[in-house]
Scaffold this motif. Structure first.
Motif, PDB file in Angstrom:
ATOM      1  N   ALA A 106       0.895  -1.398  -0.507  1.00 30.69           N
ATOM      2  CA  ALA A 106      -0.106   0.183  -0.046  1.00 30.69           C
ATOM      3  C   ALA A 106       1.154   1.080   0.230  1.00 30.69           C
ATOM      4  O   ALA A 106       0.656   1.785  -0.686  1.00 30.69           O
ATOM      5  CB  ALA A 106      -0.955   0.434   1.085  1.00 30.69           C
ATOM      6  N   ASP A 107       1.968   0.904   0.927  1.00 32.37           N
ATOM      7  CA  ASP A 107       3.032   2.093   1.132  1.00 32.37           C
ATOM      8  C   ASP A 107       3.523   2.431  -0.469  1.00 32.37           C
ATOM      9  O   ASP A 107       3.279   3.689  -0.702  1.00 32.37           O
ATOM     10  CB  ASP A 107       3.941   2.452   2.313  1.00 32.37           C
ATOM     11  CG  ASP A 107       4.561   3.296   2.171  1.00 32.37           C
ATOM     12  OD1 ASP A 107       4.965   4.414   2.010  1.00 32.37           O
ATOM     13  OD2 ASP A 107       6.510   2.735   1.991  1.00 32.37           O
ATOM     14  N   GLU A 108       4.002   1.583  -1.132  1.00 28.41           N
ATOM     15  CA  GLU A 108       4.430   1.707  -2.809  1.00 28.41           C
ATOM     16  C   GLU A 108       3.649   2.423  -3.666  1.00 28.41           C
ATOM     17  O   GLU A 108       4.088   3.351  -4.487  1.00 28.41           O
ATOM     18  CB  GLU A 108       5.142   0.372  -3.126  1.00 28.41           C
ATOM     19  CG  GLU A 108       6.599  -0.422  -1.653  1.00 28.41           C
ATOM     20  CD  GLU A 108       7.034  -1.323  -2.643  1.00 28.41           C
ATOM     21  OE1 GLU A 108       5.672  -1.823  -3.352  1.00 28.41           O
ATOM     22  OE2 GLU A 108       7.866  -2.219  -1.696  1.00 28.41           O
ATOM     23  N   SER A 109       2.774   1.792  -3.273  1.00 29.42           N
ATOM     24  CA  SER A 109       1.193   2.077  -4.388  1.00 29.42           C
ATOM     25  C   SER A 109       0.583   3.481  -4.223  1.00 29.42           C
ATOM     26  O   SER A 109       0.615   4.503  -5.003  1.00 29.42           O
ATOM     27  CB  SER A 109       0.280   1.718  -4.621  1.00 29.42           C
ATOM     28  OG  SER A 109      -0.607   2.568  -5.190  1.00 29.42           O
ATOM     29  N   VAL A 110       0.840   4.319  -2.553  1.00 23.76           N
ATOM     30  CA  VAL A 110       0.321   5.604  -2.246  1.00 23.76           C
ATOM     31  C   VAL A 110       1.510   6.473  -2.747  1.00 23.76           C
ATOM     32  O   VAL A 110       1.590   7.605  -3.610  1.00 23.76           O
ATOM     33  CB  VAL A 110       0.460   5.362  -0.832  1.00 23.76           C
ATOM     34  CG1 VAL A 110       0.121   6.930  -0.231  1.00 23.76           C
ATOM     35  CG2 VAL A 110      -1.239   5.170  -0.302  1.00 23.76           C
ATOM     36  N   ARG A 111       2.957   6.378  -2.400  1.00 24.91           N
ATOM     37  CA  ARG A 111       4.070   7.008  -3.238  1.00 24.91           C
ATOM     38  C   ARG A 111       4.257   7.023  -4.605  1.00 24.91           C
ATOM     39  O   ARG A 111       4.765   8.476  -5.071  1.00 24.91           O
ATOM     40  CB  ARG A 111       5.231   7.002  -2.992  1.00 24.91           C
ATOM     41  CG  ARG A 111       5.581   6.815  -0.410  1.00 24.91           C
ATOM     42  CD  ARG A 111       7.290   6.636  -0.488  1.00 24.91           C
ATOM     43  NE  ARG A 111       6.561   5.946   1.179  1.00 24.91           N
ATOM     44  CZ  ARG A 111       7.365   6.298   1.793  1.00 24.91           C
ATOM     45  NH1 ARG A 111       8.421   7.086   1.700  1.00 24.91           N
ATOM     46  NH2 ARG A 111       7.410   5.583   2.818  1.00 24.91           N
ATOM     47  N   LYS A 112       3.746   6.449  -5.276  1.00 26.88           N
ATOM     48  CA  LYS A 112       3.419   6.712  -6.908  1.00 26.88           C
ATOM     49  C   LYS A 112       2.101   7.297  -7.627  1.00 26.88           C
ATOM     50  O   LYS A 112       2.242   8.412  -8.343  1.00 26.88           O
ATOM     51  CB  LYS A 112       3.150   5.006  -7.650  1.00 26.88           C
ATOM     52  CG  LYS A 112       4.624   4.249  -7.545  1.00 26.88           C
ATOM     53  CD  LYS A 112       4.538   3.203  -8.251  1.00 26.88           C
ATOM     54  CE  LYS A 112       6.012   2.169  -8.022  1.00 26.88           C
ATOM     55  NZ  LYS A 112       5.521   0.681  -8.061  1.00 26.88           N
ATOM     56  N   LEU A 113       1.223   7.426  -6.661  1.00 23.87           N
ATOM     57  CA  LEU A 113      -0.133   7.768  -7.048  1.00 23.87           C
ATOM     58  C   LEU A 113      -0.015   9.085  -6.487  1.00 23.87           C
ATOM     59  O   LEU A 113      -1.036  10.034  -6.983  1.00 23.87           O
ATOM     60  CB  LEU A 113      -1.351   6.827  -6.619  1.00 23.87           C
ATOM     61  CG  LEU A 113      -1.572   5.228  -7.243  1.00 23.87           C
ATOM     62  CD1 LEU A 113      -2.250   4.871  -6.584  1.00 23.87           C
ATOM     63  CD2 LEU A 113      -2.088   5.888  -9.012  1.00 23.87           C
ATOM     64  N   VAL A 114       0.082   9.300  -5.142  1.00 18.64           N
ATOM     65  CA  VAL A 114      -0.090  10.574  -4.509  1.00 18.64           C
ATOM     66  C   VAL A 114       1.027  11.283  -4.272  1.00 18.64           C
ATOM     67  O   VAL A 114       2.018  11.907  -3.591  1.00 18.64           O
ATOM     68  CB  VAL A 114      -0.456  10.170  -2.693  1.00 18.64           C
ATOM     69  CG1 VAL A 114      -0.686  11.734  -2.129  1.00 18.64           C
ATOM     70  CG2 VAL A 114      -1.315   8.763  -2.864  1.00 18.64           C
ATOM     71  N   ALA A 115       1.213  12.839  -4.952  1.00 21.83           N
ATOM     72  CA  ALA A 115       2.808  13.586  -4.917  1.00 21.83           C
ATOM     73  C   ALA A 115       1.705  14.992  -5.386  1.00 21.83           C
ATOM     74  O   ALA A 115       0.133  14.797  -5.977  1.00 21.83           O
ATOM     75  CB  ALA A 115       2.985  12.843  -6.371  1.00 21.83           C
ATOM     76  N   SER A 116       2.022  16.257  -5.419  1.00 25.50           N
ATOM     77  CA  SER A 116       2.138  17.554  -5.415  1.00 25.50           C
ATOM     78  C   SER A 116       3.163  18.200  -5.834  1.00 25.50           C
ATOM     79  O   SER A 116       4.306  18.235  -5.525  1.00 25.50           O
ATOM     80  CB  SER A 116       1.173  17.934  -4.153  1.00 25.50           C
ATOM     81  OG  SER A 116       0.621  19.350  -4.148  1.00 25.50           O
ATOM     82  N   LYS A 117       2.685  19.125  -6.792  1.00 26.82           N
ATOM     83  CA  LYS A 117       3.437  20.491  -7.091  1.00 26.82           C
ATOM     84  C   LYS A 117       3.806  21.917  -6.331  1.00 26.82           C
ATOM     85  O   LYS A 117       4.809  22.297  -5.927  1.00 26.82           O
ATOM     86  CB  LYS A 117       3.695  20.306  -8.287  1.00 26.82           C
ATOM     87  CG  LYS A 117       3.807  19.040  -9.642  1.00 26.82           C
ATOM     88  CD  LYS A 117       3.515  19.817 -10.675  1.00 26.82           C
ATOM     89  CE  LYS A 117       4.679  18.476 -11.610  1.00 26.82           C
ATOM     90  NZ  LYS A 117       3.907  19.253 -13.799  1.00 26.82           N
ATOM     91  N   SER A 118       2.369  21.677  -5.562  1.00 25.53           N
ATOM     92  CA  SER A 118       1.604  22.480  -4.870  1.00 25.53           C
ATOM     93  C   SER A 118       2.653  22.614  -3.559  1.00 25.53           C
ATOM     94  O   SER A 118       2.301  23.262  -2.590  1.00 25.53           O
ATOM     95  CB  SER A 118       0.961  23.416  -5.111  1.00 25.53           C
ATOM     96  OG  SER A 118       0.142  22.347  -5.145  1.00 25.53           O
ATOM     97  N   LEU A 119       2.089  21.435  -2.849  1.00 25.05           N
ATOM     98  CA  LEU A 119       2.599  21.128  -1.389  1.00 25.05           C
ATOM     99  C   LEU A 119       2.621  19.808  -0.762  1.00 25.05           C
ATOM    100  O   LEU A 119       4.134  19.008  -1.791  1.00 25.05           O
ATOM    101  CB  LEU A 119       0.785  20.573  -1.075  1.00 25.05           C
ATOM    102  CG  LEU A 119      -0.449  20.982  -0.941  1.00 25.05           C
ATOM    103  CD1 LEU A 119      -1.851  20.720  -0.510  1.00 25.05           C
ATOM    104  CD2 LEU A 119      -0.156  23.098  -0.259  1.00 25.05           C
ATOM    105  N   ASP A 120       3.827  20.244  -0.095  1.00 25.92           N
ATOM    106  CA  ASP A 120       4.959  19.154   0.823  1.00 25.92           C
ATOM    107  C   ASP A 120       4.007  18.306   1.526  1.00 25.92           C
ATOM    108  O   ASP A 120       3.249  18.215   1.884  1.00 25.92           O
ATOM    109  CB  ASP A 120       5.857  20.292   1.832  1.00 25.92           C
ATOM    110  CG  ASP A 120       6.741  19.183   2.468  1.00 25.92           C
ATOM    111  OD1 ASP A 120       7.438  18.434   1.160  1.00 25.92           O
ATOM    112  OD2 ASP A 120       6.464  18.976   3.351  1.00 25.92           O
TER     113      ASP A 120
END
Length: 699
Positions: A137-151
């Motif tokens: 789940a962690d690996e999947s989240v890191r691939k899908l959940v990313a943002s250019k405007s938020l940290d």
């Protein structure tokens, strides 16, 4: 049997070596990717209350109650997170949507920090296996959940375990890079020949490849922990050094008498070959006893250790003699130094043994008192278990977890999951909530909600950290409350899991210990024909183990020399590591006991008195065991570079056990006790003597 193996390895050595190479090729082909088929640590007992609670709630609700993974959202550059800003709100909604698409994510809650500087996206997972499936789940989240405007940062139980898992894989490579050059240099110094020094590396490599293949097969039938790789590699190299030293030194001893002949080859197999075989079986038996434990971590390393014990013994009695037969005098080619061989009688060890046996009672009492003093801190140790604290500084989740602990309510990071199974009324649930809230150590309890017609749940928080004594007592008190009318309360969460882990170890350990004791006694009886020597070995092994674990407490709990180990905490001993260290240390201590006992028995059978046999047996094996102990300690100590706290504890504990057994126990306790027992060392009642005459192994 050993005579037939001796004839086979003398008459057809090249065929045996070709078969070994074929085995390595096949095992390497099928086992090279075993790492991708192994699961994360596996510290939980599937039958425990906390696991049952997780399964019940996941089945009724579709996901767990407490977050298994948290995405921390903060503005770039710091400051307040303006969730009223349409751009920020839209980006957060998009992140929630993406988080919901990740593997094993069942539900997402948005939890603002009290100070308004961040937002936690708490993901409840659809699986109860946070250690393994949570990693996916962690690996999947890191691939899908990313943002250019938020940290964004990723924390919680699942990411923490995933990073620890990845770190242990790196540690295996780092340990090999450290241990192999040092080991190669020590092998050159001990074997005095570049060709002979390559023999243990060959046996170790064959054992490692074979273990990888067997673990790959095992992983097809049952969940297998990635930590099996670490113990498989370390133990393979350690036993390979032991058995190669034993065989090569005896080979040199016999060829010095009668040359490179069949007679020398057969004598080597009848003595050193027999010892290596029995040693491998005792190691395999001790490690296999861990397979009765329900924790994936323990039964996996137990299976790996058993495989290594058998494989190392098989390679030692087939491959090593075949190679010695092919090489002949060339085994000593490219000699780098002169001096006494490891097979020579050590005058220093002979003097020590003689000196000890002149005052055996005094030496035994003083040594036993010193060992017990070292072991005494073990009785007041504070145990810990898997938690976010296992993440070493420098890992991404370490800083995120610390931020979450400092800025969010404890139910976000270490919530207690309360599940009631049964048809319980709302009034009864409300009354139960009040009782739970009144338990000392409980900070807050949410109202119960219905997940289905017969399952209700709530989340509570604790005043202290999850594994603190106060939190553990609070969960015990909650579990002791009477069940609500028509239902049964199940408690889960990190604190409950730790309590269940300790309970499981206590209830299952006696069977594992009983199997280790039984197998050790039976095998040593078959080797020696004595009733007392196996019991003496059990006593010596117990003292070795107790001293090693006592020093472990002094170092890691009392903070003695932790700076040298670059150890940042937690300052407690990991509970599962104790069981693991018991089996491994016991196995290796028995390994050395077999090496010494076999030589003492051989000398006594040749006509020596008990005292002379003990003294010369210790002297003849002195250099062999000293060299083997130093090298296996180097292999284990290499894993201490790991920043993962329980890996560091295991590495130090195993190294300590080997050194203590090879020095204090062998130099002082073994000769003193055997001198005190005298001829009683070799006593057995009539029926057992007849049993040994029929089934035992004699030189």
């Amino acid at each position: 049997m050993l005579d037939r193996i001796a004839n086979l390895t003398w008459n057809h050595p090249r065929k045996i070596l070709a078969a070994a190479l074929l085995f390595a090729a096949v095992a390497g082909f099928f086992g090279h990717d075993v790492e991708h088929h192994l699961k994360a640590a596996g510290f939980t007992d599937p039958s425990s209350e906390s696991e049952q609670a997780g399964d019940v709630l996941a089945g009724a609700l579709g996901h767990s109650a407490q977050p298994g993974l948290t995405v921390l959202v903060r503005p770039k550059g710091g400051g307040q997170l303006d969730v009223q800003d349409p751009a920020v709100a839209g980006e957060i909604d998009r992140l929630v949507t993406q988080l919901g698409k990740a593997d094993y994510v069942g539900h997402v809650d948005k939890i603002p920090a009290p100070d308004g500087k961040s937002l936690a996206l708490a993901a409840q997972l659809s699986t109860n296996d946070f250690e393994d499936k949570g990693g996916l789940a962690d690996e999947s989240v890191r691939k899908l959940v990313a943002s250019k405007s938020l940290d964004l940062g990723y924390g919680g139980y699942a990411p923490s375990f995933n990073e620890v898992n990845d770190q242990t894989r790196k540690d295996l490579t780092n340990a090999e890079l450290i241990a192999f050059p040092i080991l190669a240099l020590l092998l050159l110094l001990v074997f005095r020949s570049a060709v002979a020094a390559a023999l243990p590396l060959l046996i170790g490599a064959l054992s490692i490849v074979g273990t990888l293949f067997m673990l790959r097969v095992m992983s097809s039938f049952v969940g297998t922990s990635v930590f099996a790789l670490n113990i498989g590699t370390a133990l393979s190299l350690g036993l390979a050094v032991d058995y190669a030293l034993l065989l090569v030194s005896r080979h040199r001893e016999e060829t010095a008498k009668v040359g490179f002949t069949r007679e020398a080859h057969t004598a080597m197999m009848a003595t050193a070959g027999r010892t290596a075989l029995f040693s491998g079986l005792t190691v395999a038996g001790a490690m296999a006893a861990l397979m009765v434990m329900p924790q994936r971590f323990l039964y996996s390393v137990g299976a790996a250790g058993a495989m290594v014990g058998v494989l190392s013994a098989v390679m030692a009695i087939f491959v090593a003699p075949a190679l010695l037969a092919v090489l002949g005098p060339r085994i000593n080619a490219f000699s780098i130094r002169s001096g006494p061989a490891v097979s020579d009688t050590s005058t220093r060890w002979l003097a020590v043994a003689r000196g000890v046996m002149r005052r055996p009672l005094l030496v035994a009492l003083v040594t036993a008192s010193a060992v017990l003093a070292l072991a005494s801190p073990l009785f007041a140790t504070h145990l810990t278990g898997p938690s976010a604290q296992a993440v070493p500084p420098g890992q991404q989740s370490y800083d995120v977890n610390k931020y979450l602990f400092d800025h969010y309510p404890r139910e976000v990071t270490e919530g207690v999951s309360l599940t009631v199974r049964g048809t319980t009324s709302d009034a009864a649930l409300a009354e139960l909530r009040t009782k739970i809230a009144d338990v000392p150590g409980m900070a807050q309890v949410s109202p119960f909600q219905h997940a289905s017609s017969d399952v209700a749940f709530a989340t509570a928080s604790l005043d202290k950290y999850a594994l603190s004594d106060e939190s553990q007592q609070a969960v015990r008190d909650v579990r002791a409350l009477p069940d609500p009318e028509g239902g049964h309360l199940l408690v889960a969460g990190n604190t409950a899991s730790f309590l269940d882990e300790k309970s499981s170890l206590v209830s299952n350990a006696p069977l594992a210990i009983g199997l280790i004791v039984l197998l050790t006694v039976v095998l040593l009886f078959l080797l020696t024909g004595s009733v007392l020597l196996p019991l003496k070995t059990l006593l010596m092994n117990t003292m070795t183990l107790a001293a090693a674990l006592g020093i472990l407490v002094i170092v890691f709990e009392k903070k003695f020399l932790v700076g040298l180990l670059d150890y940042p905490g937690p300052y407690s001993v990991e509970v599962t590591s104790l069981v693991f260290l018991f089996a491994v240390t016991f196995a290796l201590a028995t390994d050395y006991a077999v090496l010494v006992m076999a030589r003492i028995k051989e000398l006594r059978d040749s006509g020596m008195t008990n005292e002379d046999a003990v003294a010369h047996g210790v002297a003849r094996t002195g250099r062999i065991i000293s060299a083997a102990a130093i090298m296996i300690a180097v292999v284990f100590a290499a894993f201490a570079v790991s920043p993962v706290f329980f890996m560091k504890q295991i590495a130090v504990g195993m190294s300590l056990g080997v050194i203590i057994d090879a020095t204090v126990v062998r130099a002082f306790l073994v000769p003193s006790l055997m001198r005190l027992l005298g001829e009683a060392n070799w006593w057995a009642p009539g029926p057992l003597r007849r049993l040994h005459a029929r089934f035992g192994v004699s030189h």
